[in-house]
Design a protein around this motif. Structure first.
Motif, PDB file in Angstrom:
ATOM      1  N   MET A 135       3.628 -64.396  70.669  1.00 31.11           N
ATOM      2  CA  MET A 135       4.321 -65.681  70.703  1.00 31.11           C
ATOM      3  C   MET A 135       4.951 -66.048  72.046  1.00 31.11           C
ATOM      4  N   GLU A 136       4.316 -65.685  73.125  1.00 28.59           N
ATOM      5  CA  GLU A 136       4.855 -66.014  74.448  1.00 28.59           C
ATOM      6  C   GLU A 136       3.717 -66.429  75.375  1.00 28.59           C
ATOM      7  N   PRO A 137       3.219 -67.667  75.243  1.00 30.02           N
ATOM      8  CA  PRO A 137       2.087 -68.125  76.047  1.00 30.02           C
ATOM      9  C   PRO A 137       2.308 -68.017  77.555  1.00 30.02           C
ATOM     10  N   SER A 138       3.546 -68.091  78.009  1.00 32.88           N
ATOM     11  CA  SER A 138       3.814 -68.019  79.447  1.00 32.88           C
ATOM     12  C   SER A 138       3.520 -66.637  80.023  1.00 32.88           C
ATOM     13  N   ALA A 139       3.338 -65.650  79.172  1.00 34.15           N
ATOM     14  CA  ALA A 139       3.035 -64.299  79.637  1.00 34.15           C
ATOM     15  C   ALA A 139       1.534 -64.076  79.804  1.00 34.15           C
ATOM     16  N   ARG A 140       0.758 -65.119  79.642  1.00 34.10           N
ATOM     17  CA  ARG A 140      -0.704 -64.995  79.699  1.00 34.10           C
ATOM     18  C   ARG A 140      -1.188 -64.367  81.002  1.00 34.10           C
ATOM     19  N   ASP A 141      -0.624 -64.750  82.126  1.00 26.76           N
ATOM     20  CA  ASP A 141      -1.102 -64.230  83.411  1.00 26.76           C
ATOM     21  C   ASP A 141      -0.955 -62.713  83.496  1.00 26.76           C
ATOM     22  N   ALA A 142       0.207 -62.201  83.157  1.00 25.66           N
ATOM     23  CA  ALA A 142       0.448 -60.756  83.282  1.00 25.66           C
ATOM     24  C   ALA A 142      -0.324 -59.966  82.235  1.00 25.66           C
ATOM     25  N   GLY A 202     -11.355 -54.636  81.878  1.00 21.13           N
ATOM     26  CA  GLY A 202     -12.465 -54.883  80.963  1.00 21.13           C
ATOM     27  C   GLY A 202     -12.048 -54.941  79.509  1.00 21.13           C
ATOM     28  N   GLY A 203     -10.755 -55.128  79.264  1.00 23.07           N
ATOM     29  CA  GLY A 203     -10.246 -55.174  77.899  1.00 23.07           C
ATOM     30  C   GLY A 203     -10.182 -56.584  77.343  1.00 23.07           C
ATOM     31  N   GLN A 204      -9.608 -56.683  76.161  1.00 18.25           N
ATOM     32  CA  GLN A 204      -9.467 -57.956  75.459  1.00 18.25           C
ATOM     33  C   GLN A 204      -7.996 -58.364  75.462  1.00 18.25           C
ATOM     34  N   PHE A 205      -7.751 -59.659  75.630  1.00 20.28           N
ATOM     35  CA  PHE A 205      -6.404 -60.205  75.568  1.00 20.28           C
ATOM     36  C   PHE A 205      -6.325 -61.207  74.434  1.00 20.28           C
ATOM     37  N   SER A 206      -5.383 -60.975  73.527  1.00 27.01           N
ATOM     38  CA  SER A 206      -5.175 -61.882  72.395  1.00 27.01           C
ATOM     39  C   SER A 206      -3.743 -62.389  72.406  1.00 27.01           C
ATOM     40  N   LEU A 207      -3.572 -63.618  71.951  1.00 26.10           N
ATOM     41  CA  LEU A 207      -2.256 -64.232  71.846  1.00 26.10           C
ATOM     42  C   LEU A 207      -1.995 -64.560  70.385  1.00 26.10           C
ATOM     43  N   VAL A 208      -0.879 -64.054  69.854  1.00 23.57           N
ATOM     44  CA  VAL A 208      -0.447 -64.405  68.508  1.00 23.57           C
ATOM     45  C   VAL A 208       0.551 -65.545  68.654  1.00 23.57           C
ATOM     46  N   GLU A 209       0.208 -66.701  68.093  1.00 21.68           N
ATOM     47  CA  GLU A 209       1.058 -67.874  68.208  1.00 21.68           C
ATOM     48  C   GLU A 209       2.165 -67.862  67.156  1.00 21.68           C
ATOM     49  N   LYS A 210       3.151 -68.711  67.336  1.00 18.88           N
ATOM     50  CA  LYS A 210       4.278 -68.780  66.396  1.00 18.88           C
ATOM     51  C   LYS A 210       3.827 -69.067  64.972  1.00 18.88           C
ATOM     52  N   SER A 211       2.712 -69.763  64.826  1.00 18.36           N
ATOM     53  CA  SER A 211       2.173 -70.077  63.499  1.00 18.36           C
ATOM     54  C   SER A 211       1.555 -68.852  62.830  1.00 18.36           C
ATOM     55  N   GLY A 212       1.351 -67.780  63.610  1.00 21.13           N
ATOM     56  CA  GLY A 212       0.696 -66.588  63.089  1.00 21.13           C
ATOM     57  C   GLY A 212      -0.779 -66.529  63.437  1.00 21.13           C
ATOM     58  N   GLU A 213      -1.325 -67.636  63.942  1.00 15.36           N
ATOM     59  CA  GLU A 213      -2.732 -67.676  64.342  1.00 15.36           C
ATOM     60  C   GLU A 213      -2.940 -66.803  65.573  1.00 15.36           C
ATOM     61  N   THR A 214      -4.029 -66.057  65.588  1.00 16.30           N
ATOM     62  CA  THR A 214      -4.365 -65.212  66.725  1.00 16.30           C
ATOM     63  C   THR A 214      -5.550 -65.811  67.464  1.00 16.30           C
ATOM     64  N   LYS A 215      -5.418 -65.917  68.796  1.00 14.07           N
ATOM     65  CA  LYS A 215      -6.496 -66.426  69.626  1.00 14.07           C
ATOM     66  C   LYS A 215      -6.888 -65.352  70.630  1.00 14.07           C
ATOM     67  N   LEU A 227      -3.837 -57.399  82.773  1.00  7.79           N
ATOM     68  CA  LEU A 227      -4.028 -56.010  82.330  1.00  7.79           C
ATOM     69  C   LEU A 227      -5.385 -55.853  81.650  1.00  7.79           C
ATOM     70  N   ALA A 228      -5.712 -56.805  80.780  1.00  7.91           N
ATOM     71  CA  ALA A 228      -6.981 -56.742  80.049  1.00  7.91           C
ATOM     72  C   ALA A 228      -8.170 -57.074  80.940  1.00  7.91           C
ATOM     73  N   GLU A 229      -8.075 -58.166  81.650  1.00  6.89           N
ATOM     74  CA  GLU A 229      -9.222 -58.638  82.422  1.00  6.89           C
ATOM     75  C   GLU A 229      -9.651 -57.645  83.499  1.00  6.89           C
ATOM     76  N   ILE A 230      -8.714 -57.123  84.234  1.00  7.02           N
ATOM     77  CA  ILE A 230      -9.045 -56.199  85.328  1.00  7.02           C
ATOM     78  C   ILE A 230      -9.679 -54.919  84.808  1.00  7.02           C
ATOM     79  N   SER A 235       6.124 -60.030  86.951  1.00  5.12           N
ATOM     80  CA  SER A 235       5.340 -59.443  85.864  1.00  5.12           C
ATOM     81  C   SER A 235       3.863 -59.383  86.237  1.00  5.12           C
ATOM     82  N   LYS A 236       3.370 -60.435  86.851  1.00  4.97           N
ATOM     83  CA  LYS A 236       1.956 -60.463  87.243  1.00  4.97           C
ATOM     84  C   LYS A 236       1.674 -59.410  88.311  1.00  4.97           C
ATOM     85  N   ARG A 237       2.588 -59.227  89.251  1.00  5.44           N
ATOM     86  CA  ARG A 237       2.425 -58.221  90.301  1.00  5.44           C
ATOM     87  C   ARG A 237       2.402 -56.820  89.686  1.00  5.44           C
ATOM     88  N   VAL A 238       3.323 -56.559  88.770  1.00  2.78           N
ATOM     89  CA  VAL A 238       3.378 -55.256  88.100  1.00  2.78           C
ATOM     90  C   VAL A 238       2.103 -55.031  87.290  1.00  2.78           C
TER      91      VAL A 238
END
Length: 94
Positions: free
Chosen positions: A59-66, A75-88, A70-73, A35-38
């Protein structure tokens, strides 16, 4: 999920989008390593085309790298929605 056809379609559009918003569970291959390579391949193409990719991972923290790549390279933003519904916001865009 296979990401490449959808991103290829978007990046080949005329006129090309300036920004893509991409939301998913973060997986695009059988193994996260693939996934990270793609993600790097897609992000490099988008950056060359001047397209920013903002990502939201559901709700999939392990996907953070991939999804983060996409966002970092591009210049975009990457957000994670946690199981609790909180967005980081883990990577802030330009």
């Amino acid at each position: 999920t296979i990401w490449e056809p959808a991103f290829d379609l978007a990046l080949d559009m005329q006129p090309r989008p300036e920004v893509i918003f991409f939301m998913g569970d973060g997986g695009c291959a059988k193994e996260l390593k693939d996934s990270k390579r793609v993600a790097h391949k897609i992000a490099t193409k988008a950056k060359r085309a001047g397209v920013t990719i903002n990502t939201v991972c559901m709700m999939e923290p392990s996907a953070r790298d991939a999804m983060g790549a996409l966002a970092e390279i591009t210049g975009g933003q990457f957000s994670l929605v946690e199981k609790s519904g909180e967005t980081k916001v883990l990577i802030k865009g330009k």
